[in-house]
Design an enzyme around this catalytic site. Structure first.
Site, PDB file in Angstrom:
ATOM      1  N   GLU A   1      34.481 -42.239  20.126  1.00 37.10           N
ATOM      2  CA  GLU A   1      35.857 -41.806  19.975  1.00 37.10           C
ATOM      3  C   GLU A   1      36.076 -41.723  18.470  1.00 37.10           C
ATOM      4  O   GLU A   1      36.300 -42.738  17.813  1.00 37.10           O
ATOM      5  CB  GLU A   1      36.772 -42.840  20.620  1.00 37.10           C
ATOM      6  CG  GLU A   1      38.219 -42.441  20.671  1.00 37.10           C
ATOM      7  CD  GLU A   1      39.036 -43.507  21.384  1.00 37.10           C
ATOM      8  OE1 GLU A   1      39.371 -43.303  22.555  1.00 37.10           O
ATOM      9  OE2 GLU A   1      39.305 -44.553  20.749  1.00 37.10           O
TER      10      GLU A   1
ATOM     11  N   GLN B   1      45.912 -30.472  10.234  1.00 37.98           N
ATOM     12  CA  GLN B   1      44.878 -29.480   9.975  1.00 37.98           C
ATOM     13  C   GLN B   1      43.527 -30.177   9.929  1.00 37.98           C
ATOM     14  O   GLN B   1      43.402 -31.250   9.354  1.00 37.98           O
ATOM     15  CB  GLN B   1      45.167 -28.800   8.626  1.00 37.98           C
ATOM     16  CG  GLN B   1      44.224 -27.698   8.236  1.00 37.98           C
ATOM     17  CD  GLN B   1      44.676 -27.020   6.939  1.00 37.98           C
ATOM     18  OE1 GLN B   1      45.846 -26.737   6.756  1.00 37.98           O
ATOM     19  NE2 GLN B   1      43.743 -26.778   6.048  1.00 37.98           N
TER      20      GLN B   1
ATOM     21  N   TYR C   1      37.040 -33.105   8.019  1.00 39.12           N
ATOM     22  CA  TYR C   1      38.123 -33.983   7.602  1.00 39.12           C
ATOM     23  C   TYR C   1      39.464 -33.470   8.083  1.00 39.12           C
ATOM     24  O   TYR C   1      39.715 -32.280   8.174  1.00 39.12           O
ATOM     25  CB  TYR C   1      38.136 -34.215   6.081  1.00 39.12           C
ATOM     26  CG  TYR C   1      38.220 -32.997   5.213  1.00 39.12           C
ATOM     27  CD1 TYR C   1      39.426 -32.618   4.649  1.00 39.12           C
ATOM     28  CD2 TYR C   1      37.093 -32.238   4.931  1.00 39.12           C
ATOM     29  CE1 TYR C   1      39.516 -31.500   3.825  1.00 39.12           C
ATOM     30  CE2 TYR C   1      37.165 -31.125   4.117  1.00 39.12           C
ATOM     31  CZ  TYR C   1      38.385 -30.761   3.568  1.00 39.12           C
ATOM     32  OH  TYR C   1      38.467 -29.650   2.778  1.00 39.12           O
TER      33      TYR C   1
ATOM     34  N   LYS D   1      43.663 -37.862   3.800  1.00 43.03           N
ATOM     35  CA  LYS D   1      42.482 -37.283   4.457  1.00 43.03           C
ATOM     36  C   LYS D   1      41.733 -38.360   5.239  1.00 43.03           C
ATOM     37  O   LYS D   1      41.671 -39.510   4.809  1.00 43.03           O
ATOM     38  CB  LYS D   1      41.519 -36.692   3.417  1.00 43.03           C
ATOM     39  CG  LYS D   1      42.100 -35.554   2.620  1.00 43.03           C
ATOM     40  CD  LYS D   1      41.130 -35.058   1.564  1.00 43.03           C
ATOM     41  CE  LYS D   1      41.753 -33.919   0.775  1.00 43.03           C
ATOM     42  NZ  LYS D   1      40.866 -33.417  -0.266  1.00 43.03           N
TER      43      LYS D   1
ATOM     44  N   LYS E   1      35.126 -22.352 -10.015  1.00 40.66           N
ATOM     45  CA  LYS E   1      36.452 -22.957 -10.016  1.00 40.66           C
ATOM     46  C   LYS E   1      36.354 -24.466 -10.303  1.00 40.66           C
ATOM     47  O   LYS E   1      37.090 -24.988 -11.137  1.00 40.66           O
ATOM     48  CB  LYS E   1      37.137 -22.711  -8.669  1.00 40.66           C
ATOM     49  CG  LYS E   1      38.505 -23.338  -8.540  1.00 40.66           C
ATOM     50  CD  LYS E   1      39.160 -22.993  -7.231  1.00 40.66           C
ATOM     51  CE  LYS E   1      38.514 -23.792  -6.128  1.00 40.66           C
ATOM     52  NZ  LYS E   1      39.211 -23.709  -4.837  1.00 40.66           N
ATOM     53  N   ASP E   2      35.422 -25.145  -9.639  1.00 43.95           N
ATOM     54  CA  ASP E   2      35.268 -26.585  -9.854  1.00 43.95           C
ATOM     55  C   ASP E   2      34.677 -26.900 -11.227  1.00 43.95           C
ATOM     56  O   ASP E   2      35.009 -27.908 -11.835  1.00 43.95           O
ATOM     57  CB  ASP E   2      34.399 -27.205  -8.761  1.00 43.95           C
ATOM     58  CG  ASP E   2      35.113 -27.279  -7.424  1.00 43.95           C
ATOM     59  OD1 ASP E   2      36.300 -26.900  -7.341  1.00 43.95           O
ATOM     60  OD2 ASP E   2      34.475 -27.710  -6.443  1.00 43.95           O
TER      61      ASP E   2
ATOM     62  N   HIS F   1      39.004 -32.488  -6.022  1.00 45.38           N
ATOM     63  CA  HIS F   1      40.191 -31.720  -5.655  1.00 45.38           C
ATOM     64  C   HIS F   1      41.380 -32.614  -5.334  1.00 45.38           C
ATOM     65  O   HIS F   1      41.226 -33.703  -4.805  1.00 45.38           O
ATOM     66  CB  HIS F   1      39.901 -30.855  -4.423  1.00 45.38           C
ATOM     67  CG  HIS F   1      38.780 -29.901  -4.621  1.00 45.38           C
ATOM     68  ND1 HIS F   1      37.914 -29.571  -3.614  1.00 45.38           N
ATOM     69  CD2 HIS F   1      38.366 -29.199  -5.698  1.00 45.38           C
ATOM     70  CE1 HIS F   1      37.025 -28.706  -4.050  1.00 45.38           C
ATOM     71  NE2 HIS F   1      37.276 -28.482  -5.326  1.00 45.38           N
TER      72      HIS F   1
ATOM     73  N   HIS G   1      39.594 -35.976  -4.629  1.00 45.41           N
ATOM     74  CA  HIS G   1      38.461 -36.202  -3.731  1.00 45.41           C
ATOM     75  C   HIS G   1      37.346 -35.210  -4.036  1.00 45.41           C
ATOM     76  O   HIS G   1      37.594 -34.039  -4.297  1.00 45.41           O
ATOM     77  CB  HIS G   1      38.907 -36.032  -2.273  1.00 45.41           C
ATOM     78  CG  HIS G   1      37.770 -36.099  -1.306  1.00 45.41           C
ATOM     79  ND1 HIS G   1      37.296 -34.981  -0.663  1.00 45.41           N
ATOM     80  CD2 HIS G   1      37.001 -37.130  -0.903  1.00 45.41           C
ATOM     81  CE1 HIS G   1      36.286 -35.334   0.120  1.00 45.41           C
ATOM     82  NE2 HIS G   1      36.083 -36.634  -0.011  1.00 45.41           N
TER      83      HIS G   1
ATOM     84  N   ARG H   1      21.392 -40.854  28.098  1.00 47.78           N
ATOM     85  CA  ARG H   1      21.853 -39.465  27.972  1.00 47.78           C
ATOM     86  C   ARG H   1      22.091 -39.059  26.527  1.00 47.78           C
ATOM     87  O   ARG H   1      22.135 -37.888  26.197  1.00 47.78           O
ATOM     88  CB  ARG H   1      23.157 -39.269  28.750  1.00 47.78           C
ATOM     89  CG  ARG H   1      23.039 -39.542  30.221  1.00 47.78           C
ATOM     90  CD  ARG H   1      24.403 -39.615  30.851  1.00 47.78           C
ATOM     91  NE  ARG H   1      25.132 -40.774  30.295  1.00 47.78           N
ATOM     92  CZ  ARG H   1      26.436 -40.983  30.451  1.00 47.78           C
ATOM     93  NH1 ARG H   1      27.166 -40.109  31.132  1.00 47.78           N
ATOM     94  NH2 ARG H   1      27.017 -42.040  29.937  1.00 47.78           N
TER      95      ARG H   1
ATOM     96  N   GLU I   1      46.746 -26.484  -5.360  1.00 42.19           N
ATOM     97  CA  GLU I   1      45.404 -27.055  -5.439  1.00 42.19           C
ATOM     98  C   GLU I   1      44.959 -27.138  -6.899  1.00 42.19           C
ATOM     99  O   GLU I   1      45.042 -26.172  -7.645  1.00 42.19           O
ATOM    100  CB  GLU I   1      44.397 -26.213  -4.662  1.00 42.19           C
ATOM    101  CG  GLU I   1      43.003 -26.809  -4.716  1.00 42.19           C
ATOM    102  CD  GLU I   1      41.934 -25.932  -4.113  1.00 42.19           C
ATOM    103  OE1 GLU I   1      40.962 -26.490  -3.603  1.00 42.19           O
ATOM    104  OE2 GLU I   1      42.061 -24.697  -4.177  1.00 42.19           O
TER     105      GLU I   1
END
Length: 183
Positions: A28, A47, A132, A72, A169-170, A62, A119, A23, A143
């Protein structure tokens, strides 16, 4: 669930078991009880985040400042990434060092990143989907970003710099030296 520790305290590579039959497949991807036995601490993920990136998109490096640091659990749903974390824990034996791993749908690996790391990742395929979990809510004011091409960190992303797609920004993150000089 199989796992491997790394030379970075608390940084763990996980490999959930996959069951395949005619199938398709089942896995998990997260079980709190099994996860906490491996991590050896209670983590309350609050979150879930997901990004979709074109090939050669680089996101990061970040991190969030105290009291909004985040642990994370990173997984690739589709495609593949070169995932990089930098140890920002000043009292750690691996402070200022980075760890790099390829995470992909095919290898089904996950990376648990404890608080205290920056990260980032480079998307290696079109339409790469990264999912994540985090254990603290996002806070825009806390941040921060360290430059992906920082001269001190010397991260080899495996791609020519002019081919990288990155946000403004990065692109304007701070250097690792600037981070280190902050309190």
């Amino acid at each position: 669930m199989n796992y491997q520790t790394t030379t970075f305290d608390g940084l763990i590579v996980l490999e959930p078991e996959v069951f395949k039959d005619s199938r398709g497949r089942f896995e998990e991807s997260y079980n709190q009880s099994k996860f906490e036995k491996i991590i050896k601490e209670k983590i309350n993920f609050c979150q879930d985040n997901q990004s979709v990136s074109k090939k050669n998109v680089l996101r990061g490096l970040h991190y969030q400042e105290h009291p909004f640091e985040q642990s994370k659990l990173i997984k690739v749903i589709h495609g593949s990434i070169c995932d990089v974390v930098v140890d920002l824990r000043k009292k750690s034996n691996t402070f200022g060092q980075h760890f790099k791993i390829v995470l992909s749908k095919e290898n089904n690996l996950q990376l648990f990143v404890p608080k205290g790391f920056a990260h980032g990742f480079l998307s290696l395929q079109e339409e790469t989907v990264v999912s994540y979990k985090v254990d603290n809510f996002y806070n825009q004011k806390s941040e921060k970003c360290i430059k992906f091409d920082d001269n001190t960190l010397k991260i080899d992303w495996g791609i020519e710099k002019n081919k990288i797609i990155i946000s403004e920004k990065d692109r304007h993150g701070i250097s690792f030296l600037e981070y280190n000089m902050k309190g």
